[in-house]
Design a protein around this motif. Structure first.
Motif, mmCIF file in Angstrom:
data_model
loop_
_atom_site.group_PDB
_atom_site.id
_atom_site.type_symbol
_atom_site.label_atom_id
_atom_site.label_comp_id
_atom_site.label_asym_id
_atom_site.label_seq_id
_atom_site.Cartn_x
_atom_site.Cartn_y
_atom_site.Cartn_z
ATOM 1 N N ILE A 113 0.835 -1.212 0.000
ATOM 2 C CA ILE A 113 0.000 0.000 0.000
ATOM 3 C C ILE A 113 0.866 1.257 0.000
ATOM 4 O O ILE A 113 0.691 2.176 -0.793
ATOM 5 N N VAL A 114 1.830 1.255 0.925
ATOM 6 C CA VAL A 114 2.694 2.437 1.059
ATOM 7 C C VAL A 114 3.537 2.634 -0.190
ATOM 8 O O VAL A 114 3.701 3.736 -0.698
ATOM 9 N N GLN A 158 0.314 15.220 6.813
ATOM 10 C CA GLN A 158 -0.209 14.212 7.733
ATOM 11 C C GLN A 158 -0.180 12.808 7.124
ATOM 12 O O GLN A 158 0.158 11.834 7.794
ATOM 13 N N SER A 159 -0.514 12.718 5.842
ATOM 14 C CA SER A 159 -0.485 11.403 5.191
ATOM 15 C C SER A 159 0.948 10.899 5.046
ATOM 16 O O SER A 159 1.226 9.706 5.228
ATOM 17 N N THR A 160 1.872 11.795 4.770
ATOM 18 C CA THR A 160 3.282 11.409 4.663
ATOM 19 C C THR A 160 3.818 10.944 6.013
ATOM 20 O O THR A 160 4.550 9.948 6.104
ATOM 21 N N SER A 161 3.427 11.657 7.078
ATOM 22 C CA SER A 161 3.870 11.281 8.424
ATOM 23 C C SER A 161 3.294 9.919 8.821
ATOM 24 O O SER A 161 3.998 9.079 9.402
ATOM 25 N N ALA A 162 2.012 9.690 8.500
ATOM 26 C CA ALA A 162 1.382 8.410 8.828
ATOM 27 C C ALA A 162 2.047 7.272 8.071
ATOM 28 O O ALA A 162 2.213 6.160 8.603
ATOM 29 N N LYS A 163 2.440 7.518 6.848
ATOM 30 C CA LYS A 163 3.113 6.496 6.046
ATOM 31 C C LYS A 163 4.453 6.112 6.672
ATOM 32 O O LYS A 163 4.810 4.926 6.739
ATOM 33 N N LYS A 164 5.164 7.101 7.191
ATOM 34 C CA LYS A 164 6.489 6.841 7.759
ATOM 35 C C LYS A 164 6.421 5.952 8.996
ATOM 36 O O LYS A 164 7.303 5.130 9.238
ATOM 37 N N ILE A 165 5.352 6.118 9.803
ATOM 38 C CA ILE A 165 5.255 5.326 11.036
ATOM 39 C C ILE A 165 4.407 4.072 10.842
ATOM 40 O O ILE A 165 4.190 3.303 11.780
ATOM 41 N N GLY A 166 3.892 3.866 9.602
ATOM 42 C CA GLY A 166 3.137 2.661 9.300
ATOM 43 C C GLY A 166 1.718 2.647 9.814
ATOM 44 O O GLY A 166 1.119 1.588 9.998
ATOM 45 N N ASP A 167 1.125 3.856 10.032
ATOM 46 C CA ASP A 167 -0.259 3.946 10.506
ATOM 47 C C ASP A 167 -1.188 3.939 9.282
ATOM 48 O O ASP A 167 -1.467 4.980 8.683
ATOM 49 N N VAL A 168 -1.651 2.738 8.920
ATOM 50 C CA VAL A 168 -2.423 2.576 7.687
ATOM 51 C C VAL A 168 -3.742 3.339 7.740
ATOM 52 O O VAL A 168 -4.143 3.976 6.755
#
Length: 287
Positions: free
Chosen positions: A17-18, A54-64
């Motif tokens: 997904i990422v 926010q979406s980029t930050s969530a992607k980095k920490i794996g928060d789908v």
């Protein structure tokens, strides 16, 4: 073992997904930059920039979950801004084209520096239109459309001034009424745009200084409105002698200093000057 397989499957799905979405986020960032370059203000882009961050930050920490949420918000907001902007741009195009034609028609009445000013701004508008920067082109059209009225008035003043300026202008004055010095100036303007000048000073210019110098100059001139702009391209110093009142050998004497003469070409505009026709009439007599 079963739990381990589930974790592996989840992790693989997350990477898929990422990984697939990274390109989309880069595309979104590029689209936001294009909108900014075309003139969309930061105040309208701030929300989509926040969602993208926010979406980029969530992607980095794996928060789908948050990644999907903010990614969707990014593209929904971005598409709306693009649609609104494109609709606004299309409504501006007729004004830009009509104004450009009007400016081109009025520009035919201009010449000299007035024409150069209009052409420079017009070239900028053409460049903006070619790049698709219609908002900036509209703003520049509004500015030039208003400026054209001033340029047309300056054209009328210029034609009157060109007739008045041609000839020889002379001035003789005493720089300081308390001193015995005379300054003479002669400026010649011909009908072809050529200029020549003579300036000299001779006599005591202060309590402690005497001067005797003469400079000749040649160049060209243009008229913008009622103002003469002189471009000096060559200067010749025929003499420059000075005396300072100093104590020498125990006595107060005039001590001479002879500066070198020269004949030089000038290309950097350092000797350029300007005066209005009214200034010339106040300072000089015309022969």
């Amino acid at each position: 073992m079963k739990c381990f397989k589930i974790i592996i499957a989840f992790t693989a799905a997350l990477f898929l997904i990422v990984g697939c979405s990274s390109k989309k986020l880069e595309d979104a960032e590029g689209r936001i930059k294009v909108l900014g370059d075309k003139g969309v203000p930061d105040s309208l882009l701030s929300s989509v920039k926040v969602y993208l961050f926010q979406s980029t930050s969530a992607k980095k920490i794996g928060d789908v979950r948050f990644y999907r949420k903010y990614k969707d918000s990014t593209f929904i907001t971005l598409e709306k801004i693009e649609a609104d902007f494109n609709a606004a741009i299309e409504s501006m195009r007729p004004y830009v084209e009509t104004t450009r034609k009007s400016i081109a028609e009025r520009k035919k009445q201009l010449s000299g520096l007035q024409l150069q000013s209009a052409q420079k701004l017009e070239a900028g508008i053409d460049s903006m239109v070619n790049k698709g920067w219609i908002l900036q082109a509209k703003q520049q059209c509004e500015f030039l459309d208003t400026l054209m009225n001033s340029l047309l008035k300056d054209e009328e003043k210029m034609k009157a001034a060109q007739t008045e300026i041609v000839g020889t202008w002379v001035s003789t004055r005493v720089p300081d009424k308390g001193m015995k010095a005379v300054e003479k100036r002669k400026f010649v303007f011909d009908a072809e745009g050529k200029f020549s000048g003579e300036e000299e000073m001779k006599g005591q210019t202060s309590v402690e200084t005497k001067e005797d110098w003469k400079f000749l100059s040649w160049g060209s001139y243009q008229v913008k409105g009622d103002t003469i702009l002189v471009n000096v391209q060559r200067e010749k110093c025929e003499r420059q002698n000075f005396w300072n009142h100093k104590i020498k050998d125990g006595k107060l004497q005039w001590v001479p200093y002879v500066a070198p003469t020269y004949d030089t070409t000038i290309t950097n505009g350092r000797k350029d000057w300007w005066r209005t026709i009214q200034n010339m009439k106040e300072e000089f007599d015309k022969k």
